[in-house]
Motif scaffolding. Structure first.
Motif, PDB file in Angstrom:
ATOM      1  N   THR A 210       0.693  -1.029  -0.184  1.00 23.25           N
ATOM      2  CA  THR A 210      -0.106   0.014   0.061  1.00 23.25           C
ATOM      3  C   THR A 210       0.982   1.148  -0.230  1.00 23.25           C
ATOM      4  O   THR A 210       0.144   2.706  -0.165  1.00 23.25           O
ATOM      5  N   SER A 211       2.470   0.945  -0.042  1.00 30.40           N
ATOM      6  CA  SER A 211       2.985   2.433   0.075  1.00 30.40           C
ATOM      7  C   SER A 211       2.918   2.920  -1.256  1.00 30.40           C
ATOM      8  O   SER A 211       2.982   4.227  -1.301  1.00 30.40           O
ATOM      9  N   VAL A 212       2.898   1.867  -2.601  1.00 32.47           N
ATOM     10  CA  VAL A 212       2.951   2.535  -3.766  1.00 32.47           C
ATOM     11  C   VAL A 212       2.041   3.266  -3.606  1.00 32.47           C
ATOM     12  O   VAL A 212       1.680   4.618  -4.256  1.00 32.47           O
ATOM     13  N   PHE A 213       0.972   3.372  -3.035  1.00 29.15           N
ATOM     14  CA  PHE A 213      -0.664   3.984  -3.042  1.00 29.15           C
ATOM     15  C   PHE A 213      -0.236   5.357  -2.668  1.00 29.15           C
ATOM     16  O   PHE A 213      -1.113   6.386  -2.513  1.00 29.15           O
ATOM     17  N   VAL A 214       0.214   5.413  -1.337  1.00 31.55           N
ATOM     18  CA  VAL A 214       0.041   6.812  -0.564  1.00 31.55           C
ATOM     19  C   VAL A 214       0.928   6.597  -1.331  1.00 31.55           C
ATOM     20  O   VAL A 214       1.675   8.317  -1.472  1.00 31.55           O
ATOM     21  N   ALA A 215       2.395   6.583  -1.976  1.00 35.13           N
ATOM     22  CA  ALA A 215       3.475   7.325  -2.801  1.00 35.13           C
ATOM     23  C   ALA A 215       2.634   8.346  -3.819  1.00 35.13           C
ATOM     24  O   ALA A 215       2.569   9.247  -3.584  1.00 35.13           O
ATOM     25  N   TRP A 216       1.136   7.813  -4.485  1.00 32.51           N
ATOM     26  CA  TRP A 216       0.339   8.450  -6.200  1.00 32.51           C
ATOM     27  C   TRP A 216      -0.488   9.225  -4.568  1.00 32.51           C
ATOM     28  O   TRP A 216      -0.069  10.532  -6.061  1.00 32.51           O
ATOM     29  N   SER A 217      -0.199   8.836  -3.913  1.00 32.26           N
ATOM     30  CA  SER A 217      -1.417   9.873  -3.157  1.00 32.26           C
ATOM     31  C   SER A 217      -0.945  11.228  -3.016  1.00 32.26           C
ATOM     32  O   SER A 217      -1.304  12.463  -3.818  1.00 32.26           O
ATOM     33  N   ILE A 218       0.612  11.362  -2.665  1.00 29.31           N
ATOM     34  CA  ILE A 218       1.436  12.239  -2.627  1.00 29.31           C
ATOM     35  C   ILE A 218       1.213  12.777  -3.868  1.00 29.31           C
ATOM     36  O   ILE A 218       1.716  14.331  -4.204  1.00 29.31           O
ATOM     37  N   VAL A 219       1.742  12.340  -5.385  1.00 30.00           N
ATOM     38  CA  VAL A 219       2.547  12.890  -5.985  1.00 30.00           C
ATOM     39  C   VAL A 219       1.268  13.467  -6.583  1.00 30.00           C
ATOM     40  O   VAL A 219       1.072  14.168  -7.790  1.00 30.00           O
ATOM     41  N   PHE A 220      -0.494  12.928  -6.746  1.00 29.36           N
ATOM     42  CA  PHE A 220      -1.787  13.613  -7.379  1.00 29.36           C
ATOM     43  C   PHE A 220      -1.687  14.369  -6.271  1.00 29.36           C
ATOM     44  O   PHE A 220      -1.941  16.003  -7.204  1.00 29.36           O
ATOM     45  N   LEU A 221      -1.547  14.679  -4.837  1.00 34.23           N
ATOM     46  CA  LEU A 221      -1.565  16.251  -4.275  1.00 34.23           C
ATOM     47  C   LEU A 221      -0.925  16.963  -4.819  1.00 34.23           C
ATOM     48  O   LEU A 221      -0.736  18.087  -5.056  1.00 34.23           O
TER      49      LEU A 221
END
Length: 127
Positions: free
Chosen positions: A29-40
């Motif tokens: 799930t760290s990959v999706f946490v990183a995606w959330s940061i990139v999206f923000l």
């Protein structure tokens, strides 16, 4: 010189035990946490550059909505499992009395809900 017998490793070794499966899922799930940061960061960049309509068009695409819903679920799973592990990493003592794990978890989850509600209030309130 010869080497000893090495059995083949099973690619899904973690799937045999529930705790290992949850551990691997939490790490993924760290990959999706990183995606959330990139999206923000993309949103902040669009606000700074004045390209918010283009960003909104990208964000409104069905595949992007699906990706962000998946990222939200994965980030919630990541946060919950992180907060549940806190009592194992932190020992809190008050006058020699060890605070029970459920109190630490409850405090962490309550703080998370409170901060989330506060952020939602300021973002969603009507002007």
């Amino acid at each position: 010189m010869t080497t000893g017998y090495r059995p083949r490793r099973d690619a899904f070794w973690f799937a045999r035990t529930r705790s290992y499966t949850l551990f691997v899922l939490r790490e993924l799930t760290s990959v999706f946490v990183a995606w959330s940061i990139v999206f923000l960061l993309m949103l902040i960049d669009a606000l700074a550059d004045g390209t918010l309509p283009e960003f909104a068009a990208l964000a409104a695409r069905p595949w992007m909505i699906a990706l962000n819903v998946l990222a939200l679920a994965a980030t919630c799973f990541h946060a919950i499992t992180f907060l549940n592990l806190a009592p194992k990493a932190t020992v809190v003592r008050l006058d020699g009395w060890r605070v029970p794990a459920w109190m630490i978890q409850g405090g962490n989850h309550s703080a998370w809900v409170l901060v989330s509600a506060l952020i939602a209030y300021f973002i969603l309130r009507s002007p």
